[in-house]
Design a protein around this motif. Structure first.
Motif, PDB file in Angstrom:
ATOM      1  N   ASP B  45       0.843  -1.205   0.000  1.00 44.29           N
ATOM      2  CA  ASP B  45       0.000   0.000   0.000  1.00 44.29           C
ATOM      3  C   ASP B  45       0.874   1.250   0.000  1.00 44.29           C
ATOM      4  O   ASP B  45       0.579   2.226  -0.698  1.00 44.29           O
ATOM      5  CB  ASP B  45      -0.918   0.014   1.229  1.00 44.29           C
ATOM      6  N   SER B 132       0.062 -11.128  -3.023  1.00 49.08           N
ATOM      7  CA  SER B 132      -1.106 -10.526  -3.684  1.00 49.08           C
ATOM      8  C   SER B 132      -1.602 -11.334  -4.876  1.00 49.08           C
ATOM      9  O   SER B 132      -2.745 -11.187  -5.281  1.00 49.08           O
ATOM     10  CB  SER B 132      -0.794  -9.090  -4.106  1.00 49.08           C
ATOM     11  N   LEU B 133      -0.766 -12.192  -5.465  1.00 53.40           N
ATOM     12  CA  LEU B 133      -1.234 -13.003  -6.595  1.00 53.40           C
ATOM     13  C   LEU B 133      -1.682 -14.363  -6.044  1.00 53.40           C
ATOM     14  O   LEU B 133      -0.934 -15.323  -6.047  1.00 53.40           O
ATOM     15  CB  LEU B 133      -0.130 -13.175  -7.644  1.00 53.40           C
ATOM     16  N   SER B 138      -6.123 -12.800 -10.116  1.00 57.26           N
ATOM     17  CA  SER B 138      -5.110 -11.795  -9.776  1.00 57.26           C
ATOM     18  C   SER B 138      -3.860 -11.966 -10.641  1.00 57.26           C
ATOM     19  O   SER B 138      -3.238 -10.974 -11.037  1.00 57.26           O
ATOM     20  CB  SER B 138      -4.771 -11.846  -8.288  1.00 57.26           C
ATOM     21  N   ILE B 141      -4.716 -10.338 -13.938  1.00 59.89           N
ATOM     22  CA  ILE B 141      -4.670  -8.876 -13.836  1.00 59.89           C
ATOM     23  C   ILE B 141      -3.220  -8.395 -13.827  1.00 59.89           C
ATOM     24  O   ILE B 141      -2.870  -7.420 -14.499  1.00 59.89           O
ATOM     25  CB  ILE B 141      -5.401  -8.386 -12.564  1.00 59.89           C
ATOM     26  N   ALA B 142      -2.364  -9.110 -13.108  1.00 57.17           N
ATOM     27  CA  ALA B 142      -0.955  -8.724 -13.038  1.00 57.17           C
ATOM     28  C   ALA B 142      -0.305  -8.785 -14.417  1.00 57.17           C
ATOM     29  O   ALA B 142       0.411  -7.865 -14.820  1.00 57.17           O
ATOM     30  CB  ALA B 142      -0.203  -9.619 -12.048  1.00 57.17           C
ATOM     31  N   ILE B 160      -2.701   2.466 -11.070  1.00 54.04           N
ATOM     32  CA  ILE B 160      -3.083   2.295  -9.663  1.00 54.04           C
ATOM     33  C   ILE B 160      -4.561   2.632  -9.471  1.00 54.04           C
ATOM     34  O   ILE B 160      -5.296   1.899  -8.801  1.00 54.04           O
ATOM     35  CB  ILE B 160      -2.176   3.160  -8.755  1.00 54.04           C
ATOM     36  N   ALA B 163      -6.674  -0.081 -11.045  1.00 52.33           N
ATOM     37  CA  ALA B 163      -6.649  -1.287 -10.217  1.00 52.33           C
ATOM     38  C   ALA B 163      -7.574  -1.142  -9.015  1.00 52.33           C
ATOM     39  O   ALA B 163      -8.238  -2.104  -8.606  1.00 52.33           O
ATOM     40  CB  ALA B 163      -5.224  -1.570  -9.751  1.00 52.33           C
ATOM     41  N   ALA B 164      -7.639   0.081  -8.460  1.00 51.31           N
ATOM     42  CA  ALA B 164      -8.536   0.314  -7.328  1.00 51.31           C
ATOM     43  C   ALA B 164      -9.981   0.085  -7.762  1.00 51.31           C
ATOM     44  O   ALA B 164     -10.768  -0.560  -7.056  1.00 51.31           O
ATOM     45  CB  ALA B 164      -8.346   1.737  -6.801  1.00 51.31           C
ATOM     46  N   GLY B 167     -10.608  -3.560  -8.257  1.00 54.95           N
ATOM     47  CA  GLY B 167     -10.698  -4.191  -6.948  1.00 54.95           C
ATOM     48  C   GLY B 167     -12.078  -4.026  -6.327  1.00 54.95           C
ATOM     49  O   GLY B 167     -12.633  -4.967  -5.763  1.00 54.95           O
ATOM     50  N   ILE B 168     -12.636  -2.819  -6.448  1.00 61.69           N
ATOM     51  CA  ILE B 168     -13.957  -2.557  -5.858  1.00 61.69           C
ATOM     52  C   ILE B 168     -15.053  -3.265  -6.644  1.00 61.69           C
ATOM     53  O   ILE B 168     -15.929  -3.927  -6.064  1.00 61.69           O
ATOM     54  CB  ILE B 168     -14.232  -1.030  -5.810  1.00 61.69           C
ATOM     55  N   GLU B 171     -14.779  -6.987  -6.227  1.00 61.57           N
ATOM     56  CA  GLU B 171     -14.651  -7.347  -4.817  1.00 61.57           C
ATOM     57  C   GLU B 171     -13.482  -8.301  -4.571  1.00 61.57           C
ATOM     58  O   GLU B 171     -13.651  -9.382  -4.008  1.00 61.57           O
ATOM     59  CB  GLU B 171     -15.964  -7.938  -4.293  1.00 61.57           C
ATOM     60  N   LEU B 172     -12.309  -7.878  -4.989  1.00 62.32           N
ATOM     61  CA  LEU B 172     -11.103  -8.706  -4.844  1.00 62.32           C
ATOM     62  C   LEU B 172     -10.745  -8.878  -3.367  1.00 62.32           C
ATOM     63  O   LEU B 172     -10.968  -8.005  -2.563  1.00 62.32           O
ATOM     64  CB  LEU B 172      -9.940  -8.060  -5.597  1.00 62.32           C
TER      65      LEU B 172
END
Lengths: 181, 172
Positions: B45, B132-133, B138, B141-142, B160, B163-164, B167-168, B171-172
């Motif tokens: 983070d 994270s993977l 994931s 996505i990477a 970034i 990706a946020a 993620g939302i 719902e990762l």
């Protein structure tokens, strides 16, 4: 005194408007210090920048220290360095304190789960970008492999690896020079 | 004395992290192993936020890590620790440089340090990837984001933020 304030303030501006540091900073430095204030020349700035890349510490700070030192000696170096660091301190402390309140919010958690994936890709991208200037010839590959081995198998700390690699690089260059003469 | 320890640890990073902001990542990861100042996940983070806020990444990460460890003063102390070696080394070099001489030893040592530092960053990337993977989504996505980063070369903030959102939404 006015000069010190100018140094602090102009580097404060650079720190505030650079996203990413390093190479992203170069155009800003050029505009502010070569064109606008005429404190340094283009070639001086390039010298500072390339030395900043190969000396300890963050490149941005190294370059600031150089320009400050050139204008006002040691105190100038300190003023310029504090100038470039201050926006980071203020902004990060602000963001961190706000964010720490929302770290348990489900949206924030999901967002950072996504972000953490991209961070891995960004790190890999940094490695690829640095590879061309960083790894030269068989010695470079060997050093890369040896460092990886020392890290994984021997569990050496990063600080130790940098020291070992520095000594090895120096010894190799000495050997090359002796072979030539 | 947490402040003295923070200062010392970041002083060491400032002295040995040669080559810019991203180079500090393996050293910060090492601190996460050594102390319970922040977790490896929190480090990721910090990397993302440091890339998305103004200022040199290395400085941002030091401030953030220091804040996570010991609050506002922790952030300030860690940053000053990181900066001090640069200040001293550059002032020493500047003297010689302006007298038209060059720092030969560092240039030669660098021949070995650069490849070593790349190994350090790559290994740090691997350690963080393992966190994270965690499933095929994931990993996908990477891979896709790495391709986009190499191909489009946009500023990291763009990826970034995207990706946020991903993620939302998922719902990762």
């Amino acid at each position: 005194m006015k000069m010190l304030w100018d140094l602090f303030f102009s580097f404060f501006k650079v720190g505030l408007f650079t996203f990413g540091g390093g190479a992203a900073m170069l155009p800003l430095l050029q505009a502010e210090f070569v064109e606008r204030r005429k404190w340094v020349t283009d070639s001086e700035l390039m010298d500072f920048y390339s030395i900043g890349q190969c000396t300890p510490g963050i490149i941005a700070i190294n370059t600031a220290t150089f320009v400050g030192y050139k204008k006002q000696g040691k105190i100038g170096a300190i003023a310029a360095t504090l100038g470039i660091v201050t926006p980071s301190i203020i902004i990060i402390l602000l963001v961190a304190s706000i964010l720490s309140k929302y770290m348990h919010n489900p949206y924030v958690i999901h967002a950072f789960a996504g972000i953490r994936i991209v961070v891995v890709a960004l790190i890999l991208d940094a490695v690829v970008r640095l590879w061309k200037q960083g790894v030269k010839g068989r010695f470079g590959w060997g050093m890369f492999a040896l460092s990886l081995l020392l890290l994984v198998a021997a569990g050496l700390s990063p600080v130790m690896i940098v020291i070992v690699a520095g000594v090895a690089g120096y010894a190799f260059q000495l050997y090359l020079r002796r072979k030539r003469s | 004395m947490i402040y003295a320890l923070l200062f010392w640890e970041f002083f060491k990073i400032g002295l040995t992290a040669i080559g810019g902001g991203m180079v500090t990542i393996p050293f910060l990861l090492d601190l996460a192993d050594k102390y319970d100042w922040y977790t490896k996940g929190e480090l990721m983070d910090m990397i993302a936020i440091s890339e998305s806020t103004p200022g040199p990444i290395g400085v941002n990460m030091a401030t953030y890590a220091g804040y996570n460890t010991a609050g506002i003063w922790g952030g300030i102390v860690a940053t000053l620790g990181l900066v001090l070696p640069s200040l001293v080394v550059i002032i020493l070099i500047a003297k010689y440089l302006f007298a038209k001489e060059e720092g030969g030893f560092l240039r030669q040592a660098l021949f070995g340090i650069r490849p070593a530092v790349l190994a350090l960053i790559l290994f740090a990337g691997w350690e963080l990837a393992r966190l994270s993977l965690i499933n095929w989504q994931s990993v996908l996505i990477a891979i896709v984001s790495f391709g986009l980063i190499r191909w489009l070369k946009w500023h990291p903030i763009v990826y970034i933020c995207l990706a946020a959102v991903i993620g939302i939404v998922f719902e990762l």
